[in-house]
Design a protein around this motif. Sequence first.
Motif, PDB file in Angstrom:
ATOM      1  N   PRO A  41       0.807  -1.229   0.000  1.00  0.00           N
ATOM      2  CA  PRO A  41       0.000   0.000   0.000  1.00  0.00           C
ATOM      3  C   PRO A  41       0.837   1.274   0.000  1.00  0.00           C
ATOM      4  O   PRO A  41       0.480   2.247  -0.665  1.00  0.00           O
ATOM      5  CB  PRO A  41      -0.814  -0.134   1.292  1.00  0.00           C
ATOM      6  CG  PRO A  41      -0.933  -1.607   1.501  1.00  0.00           C
ATOM      7  CD  PRO A  41       0.375  -2.191   1.025  1.00  0.00           C
ATOM      8  N   GLN A  42       1.962   1.253   0.707  1.00  0.00           N
ATOM      9  CA  GLN A  42       2.791   2.462   0.778  1.00  0.00           C
ATOM     10  C   GLN A  42       3.495   2.770  -0.547  1.00  0.00           C
ATOM     11  O   GLN A  42       4.006   3.871  -0.740  1.00  0.00           O
ATOM     12  CB  GLN A  42       3.819   2.356   1.903  1.00  0.00           C
ATOM     13  CG  GLN A  42       4.783   1.181   1.792  1.00  0.00           C
ATOM     14  CD  GLN A  42       4.306  -0.044   2.540  1.00  0.00           C
ATOM     15  OE1 GLN A  42       3.106  -0.287   2.625  1.00  0.00           O
ATOM     16  NE2 GLN A  42       5.239  -0.799   3.087  1.00  0.00           N
ATOM     17  N   LEU A  92      -6.548   0.575   1.132  1.00  0.00           N
ATOM     18  CA  LEU A  92      -6.648   1.734   0.233  1.00  0.00           C
ATOM     19  C   LEU A  92      -8.024   1.768  -0.429  1.00  0.00           C
ATOM     20  O   LEU A  92      -8.390   0.835  -1.153  1.00  0.00           O
ATOM     21  CB  LEU A  92      -5.561   1.681  -0.845  1.00  0.00           C
ATOM     22  CG  LEU A  92      -4.122   1.815  -0.367  1.00  0.00           C
ATOM     23  CD1 LEU A  92      -3.181   1.915  -1.564  1.00  0.00           C
ATOM     24  CD2 LEU A  92      -3.943   3.031   0.540  1.00  0.00           C
ATOM     25  N   SER A 104      -3.158   7.168   4.096  1.00  0.00           N
ATOM     26  CA  SER A 104      -2.825   7.152   2.665  1.00  0.00           C
ATOM     27  C   SER A 104      -3.166   8.461   1.998  1.00  0.00           C
ATOM     28  O   SER A 104      -2.718   8.751   0.893  1.00  0.00           O
ATOM     29  CB  SER A 104      -3.595   6.011   1.974  1.00  0.00           C
ATOM     30  OG  SER A 104      -4.967   6.322   1.862  1.00  0.00           O
TER      31      SER A 104
END
Length: 268
Positions: free
Chosen positions: A70-71, A97, A267
């Motif tokens: 996700p990062q 996300l 996010s």
Amino acid sequence: MRTIAVFGAGKLGEVLLSGLLRAGWSADRLLATARRPERAQELAERYGIKVVDNETAMLEADVLTVAVKPQDAGVLLADLGPKLPAGKLVVSLCAGLPTAFFARHLPEGTPVVRVMTNTPALVDEAMTAISAGPHATAEHLALTEEMFRPLGRTIRVPESQQDAVTALSGSGPAYFYFLVEAMTDAGILLGLPRQVAHDLIVQTAIGSAVMLRESGEHPVKLREAVTSPAGTTINAIRELENHGVRAAFLAALEAARDRARELAAQSG
């Protein structure tokens, strides 16, 4: 047959690729990307698929499956977004996300489907939850289901429920492993060899899960069938209730859901 690209073919991406091949997808309709050249070579040799750079995968595939951490998703989407041709379906495997995150990086109208699966995909027993983003149609959902069906069962849920799905089934295997670990220790305390305790518990877990799935009975009814008046089972259940095991599970899953929400908020 559409062409599917898996961006970031790590463990989960590889599981999806192997499942598609088992389901009859042609290797020449599958693409993958990988950061390390040795990983790219490994995937190409093992599955006979093409491992290409991100831009080639974007241009040649009809379905872009984002399986990066996700990062790392923001960097990937910032690179691909301005060049993304119309008509592509984006399938997200990025835990936490929301589809709104993808919408901010992709051209207006790009369909996105959000997916949460779990590690039993490795043995084709996954539980995969699928949610439509604002521009995803019934056809997009059906295609996504077709992709993940070889890995186990699929279910459609509103995206608003995905954080709960993450807490319940995404993280769920860890809770069962934790329970097996605790019961194994209990078996040793009661005088059983570790391997014997392990085998007893694992087969009991498999049998119980199959009964739940095949019988269609409520778990309370199945539990009551094992629970004789003044017997061993009811004494064990009394101790579980005395120690607040049910309440602990409720609190644990709420904590997991809340953490999923925090990760989504981080996010941006």
